[in-house]
Design an enzyme around this catalytic site. Structure first.
Site, short mmCIF file in Angstrom:
data_model
loop_
_atom_site.label_atom_id
_atom_site.label_comp_id
_atom_site.label_asym_id
_atom_site.label_seq_id
_atom_site.Cartn_x
_atom_site.Cartn_y
_atom_site.Cartn_z
CB ILE A 34 -0.91 -0.01 1.18
CG1 ILE A 34 -2.02 -1.14 1.39
CG2 ILE A 34 -1.74 1.49 1.41
CD1 ILE A 34 -2.98 -1.10 0.24
CB SER A 66 28.77 -5.60 13.42
OG SER A 66 27.45 -6.56 13.56
CB SER A 124 12.40 -3.05 9.02
OG SER A 124 11.62 -2.89 8.06
CB SER A 125 17.76 -6.00 10.03
OG SER A 125 17.94 -6.20 8.52
CD GLU A 158 16.86 0.68 2.98
OE1 GLU A 158 17.26 -0.55 2.38
OE2 GLU A 158 17.20 1.00 4.26
CG ASP A 170 10.22 -0.95 6.19
OD1 ASP A 170 9.14 -1.23 6.28
OD2 ASP A 170 10.89 -1.58 5.40
CE1 TYR A 220 8.16 -3.67 -2.94
CE2 TYR A 220 9.40 -2.28 -4.10
CZ TYR A 220 8.54 -2.37 -3.22
OH TYR A 220 8.25 -1.19 -2.51
#
Length: 389
Positions: A34, A66, A124-125, A158, A170, A220
């Site tokens: 959406i 990390s 959504s990392s 992004e 996100d 997509y």
């Protein structure tokens, strides 16, 4: 791992961390595909996310480490940065680049990241890392951004720096999430309403199919184009900017303008799904989890049959959920083509659900899913309680 982040920071950098931040992942409860059609979505923050511990250094260097990945980066503070390869540190590097581009002063920092969101699961990392970094830099360097500006900046990172053409949902959800509330967000205007979402005896089960999503290789972009084609057809007689500017009733009057059968199916999903979000918000607000659960099943059905973005793995999870009386509703969440499904499961029955869905899935798919439970949590923030890290 979470319990000894401060010890890990000291081991890696030989000094104490001075600040700690947390940014959650998110699931979208309902309202799928959406966001790029100008409609309503209903995400919530979850209790998994990204932790960032920081301390300044005097060497004028950004040191990225990390506990999830071996690759690391030491890079001087400079005027601009470019994405290098596909490493995780490109996300925080992109945030720093945008702070510099906007004329903000930044100084050397040691940063340690740890995330407990499954990678490539559709939770959504990447948005979690971006918003955690943006919030931390804004706090540490007193940059003066509002939360909404941090969301927009993270989305731009992004889209432009990383090169993924996502919507804003996100980043918005992980920044503005509130405990026990879903966010009914208008993706066109960015107006939102926090909807009380007391799940009562239920919790959110997140079932990772362990089939990674590869959006760039998926259909997509094809779906985005099909929606654009549907919009152009409707614009012959309707003055609208987005498919979600009309409801199902209006659509029925004008759907004859869409002559391609596949494109018609795509548009039907989008417009009906947008209406489902409104119904879902009303059901959640009154605590009618039975109605909400049915809307989740309806949403999945539409994504499977009209939008065709599900798949055997996601369908298998929903198929099992329909047979379990302790499940109020289930659906795929995120863009589809793999990733995660969510289910509303009675907390008292979660362990049994977890074992049974895993066994059913493994018998059909040939490998096991990962099953997690989550509450609806808060958005990004500075961690004041440091003892539990």
């Amino acid at each position: 791992m979470k319990n000894n982040l401060y010890q890990e920071f000291k081991r890696i950098f030989n000094k104490d961390a001075e600040n700690a931040y947390f940014s959650p992942g998110r699931v979208n409860l309902i309202g799928e595909h959406i966001d790029y059609n100008g409609g309503l979505v209903m995400p919530c923050a979850i209790t998994f996310g990204t932790y960032v511990l920081t301390a300044p250094n005097n060497e004028g260097i950004f040191r990225f480490r990390s506990l999830n990945f071996d690759d690391k980066l030491d890079i001087p503070v400079q005027e601009s940065y470019k994405k290098t390869g596909e490493s995780w540190f490109n996300y925080p590097l992109g945030i720093i680049e945008y702070f510099l581009k906007q004329g903000h002063q930044v100084h050397g920092l040691d940063l340690l990241y740890y995330g407990d969101i499954p990678i490539s699961s559709g939770l959504s990392s990447s948005a979690s890392i971006e918003v955690a970094t943006a919030y931390a830099l804004n706090d540490l360097f007193d940059s003066g951004y509002s939360k909404l500006e941090l969301v927009k900046l993270s989305k731009e990172v992004e889209n432009v720096f990383i090169g993924v053409n996502c919507g804003i949902m996100d980043q918005f959800a992980v920044a503005f999430g509130e405990k026990d509330k879903a966010l009914m967000l208008n993706c066109d205007t960015l107006e939102y309403k926090a909807v009380d979402s007391n799940l009562g005896e239920y919790i959110l089960a997140i079932i990772n199919t362990n089939k990674p999503r590869k959006l760039a290789e998926s259909k997509y972009n094809e779906r985005v184009q099909e929606c654009h084609t549907a919009l152009k057809a409707l614009q012959q007689e309707l003055d609208i900017q987005n498919l979600c500017d009309i409801d199902s009733e209006t659509f029925k009057k004008y759907q004859h303008l869409i002559t391609n059968e596949v494109v018609l199916k795509r548009a039907t999903h989008v417009i009906e799904e947008n209406d489902r979000v409104k119904l879902a918000a009303a059901a959640l607000a009154t605590g009618d989890l039975g109605e909400f659960g049915q809307l989740m099943y309806d949403s999945h059905d539409s994504l499977k049959n009209l939008y065709e973005v599900s798949g055997k793995e996601l369908d298998t999870v929903v198929e099992y959920s329909l047979t379990n009386p302790n499940v109020a509703g289930a659906r795929m969440t995120g863009a589809g083509f793999g990733g995660c499904a969510i289910a509303l499961v009675k907390e008292s029955a979660f362990d049994t659900f977890s074992k049974e869905v895993a066994a059913y899935y493994t018998s059909k798919i040939g490998y096991a899913p990962s099953v997690y439970s989550s509450l609806i949590g808060d958005g990004v923030g500075l961690l004041k309680e440091t003892a539990n890290l």
